[in-house]
Write a protein that holds these residues in place. Structure first.
Motif, short mmCIF file in Angstrom:
data_model
loop_
_atom_site.label_atom_id
_atom_site.label_comp_id
_atom_site.label_asym_id
_atom_site.label_seq_id
_atom_site.Cartn_x
_atom_site.Cartn_y
_atom_site.Cartn_z
N ARG A 93 1.19 14.17 -6.44
CA ARG A 93 0.71 13.06 -5.62
C ARG A 93 1.23 11.73 -6.14
O ARG A 93 1.53 10.82 -5.36
N LYS A 124 4.67 11.34 -4.97
CA LYS A 124 4.66 10.98 -3.55
C LYS A 124 4.31 9.49 -3.39
O LYS A 124 4.86 8.81 -2.53
N ALA A 125 3.37 9.03 -4.22
CA ALA A 125 3.00 7.61 -4.16
C ALA A 125 4.19 6.75 -4.55
O ALA A 125 4.47 5.73 -3.91
N ARG A 153 4.01 -0.74 -6.33
CA ARG A 153 2.58 -0.58 -6.39
C ARG A 153 2.19 0.48 -7.41
O ARG A 153 1.24 0.31 -8.18
N ASP A 194 -8.09 7.95 7.64
CA ASP A 194 -7.01 7.37 8.44
C ASP A 194 -5.79 7.12 7.56
O ASP A 194 -5.91 6.85 6.37
N GLU A 195 -4.63 7.18 8.17
CA GLU A 195 -3.43 6.83 7.43
C GLU A 195 -3.43 5.33 7.19
O GLU A 195 -3.78 4.55 8.08
N GLU A 253 1.91 6.02 3.75
CA GLU A 253 1.79 7.35 4.36
C GLU A 253 0.57 8.10 3.85
O GLU A 253 0.24 9.16 4.38
N PHE A 254 -0.07 7.56 2.82
CA PHE A 254 -1.28 8.18 2.33
C PHE A 254 -2.46 7.80 3.21
O PHE A 254 -2.43 6.78 3.91
N THR A 255 -3.51 8.62 3.13
CA THR A 255 -4.75 8.21 3.79
C THR A 255 -5.38 7.09 2.97
O THR A 255 -5.01 6.85 1.81
N ARG A 313 -12.01 17.35 -2.16
CA ARG A 313 -10.92 17.44 -1.19
C ARG A 313 -9.87 18.37 -1.75
O ARG A 313 -9.09 18.02 -2.59
N PHE A 358 -8.27 7.11 1.77
CA PHE A 358 -8.89 7.74 0.61
C PHE A 358 -7.88 7.92 -0.52
O PHE A 358 -8.14 7.57 -1.67
N GLU A 359 -6.71 8.43 -0.19
CA GLU A 359 -5.77 8.74 -1.25
C GLU A 359 -5.20 7.49 -1.90
O GLU A 359 -4.86 7.49 -3.08
N PRO A 385 -4.90 12.07 11.50
CA PRO A 385 -3.63 12.11 10.78
C PRO A 385 -3.87 12.69 9.38
O PRO A 385 -4.95 12.58 8.84
N ASN A 386 -2.88 13.25 8.87
CA ASN A 386 -3.04 13.97 7.62
C ASN A 386 -1.76 13.80 6.83
O ASN A 386 -0.69 14.11 7.29
N SER A 387 -1.91 13.27 5.64
CA SER A 387 -0.69 13.02 4.87
C SER A 387 -0.35 14.19 3.96
O SER A 387 0.59 14.14 3.20
N LEU A 402 0.85 -1.20 0.00
CA LEU A 402 0.00 0.00 0.00
C LEU A 402 0.88 1.24 0.00
O LEU A 402 2.09 1.15 0.13
N PHE A 403 0.23 2.39 -0.16
CA PHE A 403 0.93 3.65 0.01
C PHE A 403 0.74 4.05 1.47
O PHE A 403 -0.24 4.68 1.83
N GLN A 416 6.59 6.19 -1.79
CA GLN A 416 6.19 5.22 -0.77
C GLN A 416 6.28 3.80 -1.28
O GLN A 416 6.58 2.88 -0.53
N ASN A 417 5.92 3.60 -2.54
CA ASN A 417 5.84 2.24 -3.02
C ASN A 417 5.94 2.22 -4.53
O ASN A 417 4.96 2.32 -5.24
#
Lengths: 309, 430, 247, 336
Positions: D193, D196-197, D204, C142-143, C92-94, D5, C96-97, D331-333, C89-90, D200-201
């Protein structure tokens, strides 16, 4: 044909330089191989080795004057021999401290290890400036191994060849340790899979300490050997660490022969290119690196490593 | 190693306190001054741009010793125009970028009216650019690239050292006739090296010699083996070196350890005293200098004694050419301010241009003068070699000749030097 | 013509043969299963089918078109999505993201460097709908790394769904789930079945047998049996290799 | 329908940063600093922000970013001497040359990540640095490219003279505002974004259909462009371009600034880091000769105990306070 005869001295010079490069790269490789950590402070440990050797050889020690006088009266060759043996031992504790600090970065992004050692390199370089100041020093070399000899109608530096010989000896020792001892077997197992090491009941923490100490001592030893050639100054560490990491990438991470042959290759390319365009010769090693990694992503002898992820 | 110009890298700064005010005090609030001097007369502030680290770290500090001595002497007799002379220095790291910043800081933050000091021509150029912008007078004490008084000259800059062309003029003709026609140049890879070697080349060819090769050596080279190999293969009669600072120390050491010092004739354009001190064993060949502490001239011994009293702890026990240039230039600046009766930059420049300095006053063999066309000090040029019979441990040189400034004059420089008219520079009053 | 077909795939790692003449065909609208013991080459097979590895021999066909050796992103853009056995998964993303980034609408705008990424309400709605489908609507903000295990599994499938796949590969979706989680996952897959063609690698026979229309058994890098669950239960090969036993 | 959003186009943090910088010339001399220092800080803050696009946002540890900064500086000077002595032309040349350099490097390294990425960028950085030193004819070698003018900014009929440090400061501030605003948009764009994705991965991201190589290459080129822009401004500030900004040390400094400030967790972290770095150099440097020793030590401590940097310390303090106030924190990314 004369051109080939002309090149031969540059090739020989390059091989000697290459052996010394390999020597510098070897300690770097040990730590990278097992711990998967780029030790940017390798160069600083190298510099510390040179400075400690200077303190011993030039009899600039924090000792009472009469003790110092006794030490200064010892013939230079013995002082030099003592420096070759003692300097790495004196630097080893710095490696121990560094390893303690590094522990906090294990299991995190390897970037943190890189940054930590970058910071430590900076601190050590500044400490050197505080203790020894900024001037350049030359390490006195005993009469027996200094001077020159005539070969191919040219004068050659005796020390250079002696140093290349010491590099071969040091590399042979490391080879024996890595390839012929139980310790080496563990190191190699750990380099490939630290889970196996733990499954075999080996204390990985202890293993890492020993590898770090060995790598540190190699760095310091290289510093002593290189000091008469490069001179001693606070910044000498960076001069050493950049070719070292380059050789490792070129030779392949985690490979003993990669480091050895990578160093030789770089030395020869630098030596030969200096025959044609001496001022560009240092660029040639970067071009060599690009050429190799473009076609062989993991270097000449590299295996797949977690560092790639 | 060749790729080590990163050297100046971990940059450090040395800021020293000068006079009553310290540089640090300036951080804690607006300018405050204790009016202890001449009823509130503002002090004259000098910014000393001396290297404390890098290739010329040692020489920079020797330069500083000379400069400070001159300042102290003036303050001891009541300052200049009734004003105290204060100074501040910071490490320029033998690095042009740092030189720029330090100069900017000295002028705009520390409000220095004059800048003094440099060994490295790149640093000197960088400082000159800042000086030009503000119209601040800058004294290049020890950087001896011919271009400093040629294409890179400036109305606000004065150059105090003899340069590469002066030294070649004094040395080359003789050597071509007496030693041989095949010359090889070893050149430090920056402006001073390039222009110095170009000057040598011109002289050699004029005298009927030939340049067989010119090897460019990057700054901070520590392993000269490949260059020495090429020297051996080329088999020249004479090798003329334009290698500076600590590089020269290492090079000399490697040449001597290979016993190559006897195989060819080595000419070193200029041998700065701090570079040879402590390395006497490696001194060889013929080299130039603008001053020596054992010149048989009146006043020299007394000057050396004064210097030694001022700096009992100095790592170099006697003043050399670098410290001498620092002292002489600063003294002449302060005298020029007195002559001008003002610290206005145009007035001081006017007082300096063409100014003649008697030989006795400068402790040299011939009268010197500040060339109005190039702003270079034209002075006696000495040639020396290693002293076989030293009178004491500091007596390293055997001075073999002295050349009149007129003979060693760089006749091309005025054509290359294009200065702004005095009226076109920004006015600046310290 | 099958929607997706693999013909005679061979793959070696060094001198080790990992896949040997594997041929598979997945019909549109069906749910197919692949089973076999650990190390049988199931995941490797998936990796070849989805473009991670290139086979040394053989063909991969999508709607009759040869797509062998195309990159994962090219294959993904055809409408072939996959989930991963080890959750990918990503983090650090929520939640939703994670979904939003995988939506084709986002992909279509991925070159846009100035507009806001999720300003389109329709896109948000769509992501929310997918989250609702996998039962994560409440946790959209949520993250991803803060989710409990089961929810992460669901999100893993959600990300694959967000690609709007025509064909969905699920690599051991039940791994690590308790019976409760499995039941919920089976529900979810049943709901998806029909609207999208699904291929599942599974260890859990009961789970697979209850869902699949057709199953292939892979062992030692080869397809050793193929058929409906009912037919396979009777297959002696399967019986013999002790795979058909229900636990 | 669910609400869109969106992130705010202008944030309070943004306004505060801009306003603080805008007020600097009013008080900098009163606290014993000097305008030129302000110019350097602002330029390096911009450089660090651009660098963080690669390090913090894309997770690509470039250790050779000085190359792009330096290329921009040289290009600015060379354009002035050889093309046209026009500010906009020269700045465009700085950006363009850095873009070419960035694209060249990207071509070789975009399939890499992690330590290998770092190693390759070190090698490339050294190559560019080496060329800068050796190509005398072009760059002036170790002495640098001198006599670069502070060109006037022409806007239609109005002309702003940038010769004084204060005028240059305000010009750089305008560029800084534009660049930071642009970066804020990039970071929150679909492109940003996806990058950024990928950080992280990577795997994916590939399997949801993104051509990872292109995004990694693109982000490096963008970062190189803006670093080159900062380099161009720096050559104007210094009135020259020198090779040492391309050295390994200077490339390391920008990494340090970014991390010390907290670029990994905060959009504005690199700006904080640049300010901290320069102030430390000038203030600690005035008190003790070995300021690098102290800066290095604090850097080591930070890497060991708080890799999120100054912004990270602030955030955890703020979070602790928020926790005390309200037990649940969403939390907020999003980049803050």
């Amino acid at each position: 044909m004369t051109s080939i005869v002309n090149l031969l001295p540059h090739l020989l010079n390059g091989i000697a330089l290459g052996l010394l490069f390999s020597l510098i790269a070897l300690g770097f490789m040990l730590i990278l191989g097992l711990m998967e950590q780029i030790n940017l402070a390798h160069g600083s440990l190298f510099a510390l080795g040179a400075y400690f050797a200077y303190a011993l050889c030039a009899a600039r020690l924090p000792l009472p004057p009469d003790w110092l006088a006794v030490w200064a009266a010892v013939p230079l060759i013995w002082r030099f021999a003592a420096a070759v043996v003692l300097a790495p031992i004196l630097v080893a504790p710095f490696g121990l401290i560094l390893e303690r600090l590094m522990r906090r970065t294990y299991g995190r992004d390897p970037l943190y290890g890189l940054l930590l050692t970058f910071g430590v390199a900076m601190v050590i370089e500044e400490l050197i400036r505080v203790v020894w100041g900024t001037p350049d020093y030359m390490l006195p070399v005993p009469q027996e191994i200094s001077g020159g000899f005539i070969m191919l109608d040219l004068i050659w530096s005796t020390y250079r060849f002696w140093a290349a010989g010491m590099a071969i000896v040091a590399m042979a020792v490391v080879w024996v340790i890595v390839e012929r001892t139980r310790f080496g077997a563990m190191v190699k197992a750990g380099a490939h899979d630290s889970e196996i090491v733990q499954a075999l009941g080996i204390d990985l923490t202890k293993l890492r300490v020993w590898v770090f100490v060995l790598g540190t001592m190699m760095a310091a030893f290289a510093g002593v050997i290189m000091a008469p050639l490069w001179g001693i100054r606070p910044h000498m560490g960076v001069d050493a660490v950049v070719p070292a990491f380059l050789i490792i990438v070129l030779g392949g991470v985690g490979s003993f022969w990669g480091a050895a042959i990578g160093g030789l290759l770089v030395g020869m390319v630098v030596g030969l290119s200096s025959a044609y365009a001496s001022e560009w010769s240092m660029l040639s090693m970067y071009l060599l690196l690009l050429l190799v990694v473009t076609f062989r992503a993991r270097g000449l002898f590299g295996k797949k490593s977690v560092l790639e992820v | 190693m060749k790729n080590s110009k990163i050297s100046s890298g971990l940059s450090r700064r040395l800021i020293m306190k000068g006079g009553l005010l310290s540089a640090t005090a300036a951080f804690f609030g607006p300018w405050k001054h204790n009016h202890v001097w001449a009823q509130g007369a503002k002090p004259i502030k000098l910014g000393l741009t001396c290297d404390a680290s890098g290739q010329y770290g040692n020489s920079g500090q020797d330069d500083l010793r000379g400069i400070r001595m001159a300042i102290d002497e003036f303050n001891a007799k009541g300052g200049v125009l009734g004003r105290k002379v204060e100074w501040v220095t910071a490490d320029t790291e033998t690095n042009p970028a740092t030189g720029t910043r330090v100069a900017e800081r000295f002028v705009s933050q520390d409000q220095c009216g004059f800048l003094i000091g440099a060994l490295h021509s790149g640093v000197a150029n960088a400082i000159t650019q800042v000086a030009n912008k503000y119209g601040v007078i800058y004294f290049n004490t020890n950087s001896s690239a011919p271009s400093e008084a040629g294409e890179n000259c400036s109305r606000v800059k004065f150059v105090w050292d003899g340069n590469g062309t002066n030294f070649s003029k004094a040395a080359v003709q003789n050597a071509v006739q007496k030693i041989g026609k095949n010359w090889l140049l070893l050149t430090n890879d920056y402006v001073w090296g390039h222009t110095t070697s170009a000057a040598t080349k011109g002289q050699v060819e004029q005298a009927g010699g030939k340049i067989v090769d010119n090897l460019l050596v990057p700054q901070n080279t520590r392993d000269f083996t490949s260059y020495l190999l090429k020297v051996q293969q080329a088999k020249p009669d004479v090798v003329a070196m334009a290698i500076g600072g600590d590089d020269m120390k290492v090079l000399r050491q490697q040449i001597v350890s290979l016993k190559m010092d006897e195989k060819v004739a080595w000419i070193n354009n200029q041998q700065d005293w701090p570079d040879i001190w402590g390395q006497a064993d490696t001194l060889f060949g013929v080299f130039g200098t603008s001053w020596y502490h054992k010149l048989q001239l009146p006043g020299v011994a007394e000057f050396v004694k004064r210097w030694q009293t001022a700096y009992p702890q100095s790592p170099i026990p006697v003043p050399g050419n670098v410290s001498y240039n620092g002292y002489m230039s600063t003294r002449e600046l302060l005298r020029a301010i007195e002559r001008a009766g003002s610290t206005n930059n145009r007035a001081v420049i006017k007082a300096l241009e063409g100014h003649k300095m008697p030989a006795a006053d400068r402790m040299q063999h011939y009268d010197a003068y500040i060339d109005a066309a190039t702003h270079q000090v034209q002075q006696t040029i000495y040639l020396a070699r290693r002293n076989a019979k030293p009178a004491d441990p500091t007596d390293l040189f055997d001075v073999i000749s002295w050349t009149k400034p007129e003979t060693a004059l760089d006749t091309d420089a005025p054509n290359k030097c294009k200065m702004k008219a005095p009226a076109d520079i920004p006015t600046f009053d310290a | 013509m099958a929607l997706f077909e693999a013909k005679d795939l061979h793959l070696r790692f060094g001198d080790r043969v990992v896949l040997e003449s594997v041929s598979l065909a997945f019909e549109a609208g069906q749910l197919s299963g692949i089973m076999g013991p650990n190390g049988a080459g199931k995941t490797t097979c998936f990796n070849v089918l989805t473009g991670r590895y290139k086979p040394h021999r053989g063909q991969v066909l999508w709607q009759g078109e040869d797509i062998t050796g195309r990159s994962p992103q090219a294959i993904a853009r055809l409408g072939i999505a996959r989930s991963f056995q080890l959750m990918n998964l990503f983090d650090e993303f929520t939640v939703f993201e994670n979904i939003a980034i995988a939506l084709p609408q986002t992909r279509a705008r991925a070159r846009n460097m100035v507009a806001q990424a999720y300003a389109d309400p329709a896109l948000v709605d769509e992501a929310q709908a997918i989250l609702a489908r996998v039962g994560l609507a409440e946790r959209a903000d949520d993250e991803a790394k803060s989710l409990p295990y089961g929810a992460r599994r669901a999100l893993e499938i959600g990300v694959a769904l967000a690609c709007k796949p025509k064909l969905l590969f699920l690599d051991e979706p039940t791994a690590g789930l308790g019976s409760d989680g499995r039941a919920r996952l089976a529900d979810l897959i049943l709901k998806l079945k029909g609207s999208v063609t699904i291929v599942i690698i599974e260890h859990d026979m009961e789970f697979l047998f209850s869902l699949a229309d057709q199953i292939s058994v892979i062992h030692w890098g080869q397809v050793i049996a193929k058929g409906t669950p009912a037919a396979l239960k009777a297959n002696p090969w399967v019986e013999a290799s002790n795979l058909g036993r229900l636990n | 329908m669910a609400p869109a959003r969106t992130i705010p186009t202008i944030t309070w943090a943004m306004i505060v940063v801009w306003l603080i910088f805008a007020s600097v010339p009013l008080w900098i001399e009163k606290v014993g600093l000097y305008h030129y220092l302000g110019v350097e800080i602002l330029i390096f803050a911009m450089y660090a922000l651009a660098y963080n696009l690669v390090l913090g946002h894309a997770g690509l540890p470039s250790f050779g970013h000085g190359a792009f900064f330096g290329v921009g500086a040289y290009a600015f000077g060379l354009a002035q001497f050889n093309i046209a002595a026009n500010l906009w032309v020269c700045l465009a040349a700085a950006v363009g040359a850095a873009a070419v350099a960035g694209a060249l490097v990207a071509l070789f390294i975009s399939h890499r990540r992690g330590i290998y990425y770092a190693l390759m960028t070190i090698a490339f950085g050294q190559i560019f640095w080496f060329i800068a030193i050796k190509a005398h004819g072009l760059t002036g070698g170790e002495d640098g490219l001198l006599k670069i003018e502070r060109l006037p900014a022409t806007l239609g009929v109005t002309v702003f003279d940038l010769k004084s440090n204060v005028a240059l400061y305000y010009f750089v501030l305008v560029v800084f505002v534009a660049v930071s605003f642009l970066l804020w948009r990039i970071v929150h764009s679909p492109f940003g974004r996806v990058v950024k994705a990928i950080k992280q991965n990577e795997t994916r991201a590939r399997f949801v259909g993104y051509d990872v190589w292109r995004f990694k290459a693109a982000i490096l080129v963008i970062s190189a462009c803006l670093s080159g822009l900062a380099g161009g401004l720096f050559s104007m500030a210094q009135a020259s371009a020198f090779p040492d900004v391309m050295s390994l040390h200077y490339s390391g400094y920008v990494v340090m600034m970014t991390l010390v400030g907290g670029g990994l967790v905060s959009f504005w972290g690199p700006v904080i880091g640049a300010v901290a770095f320069f102030l430390a150099r000038d203030i600690i440097g005035a008190v003790t000769t070995g300021w690098m020793l102290w800066f290095g030590l604090s850097f080591v401590v930070l890497v060991l105990f708080k890799p999120e940097g100054i912004a990270g310390i602030y955030q955890s303090l703020a979070q602790r306070r928020a926790k005390a106030a309200a037990p649940v924190v969403a939390p907020n990314s999003q980049a803050r």
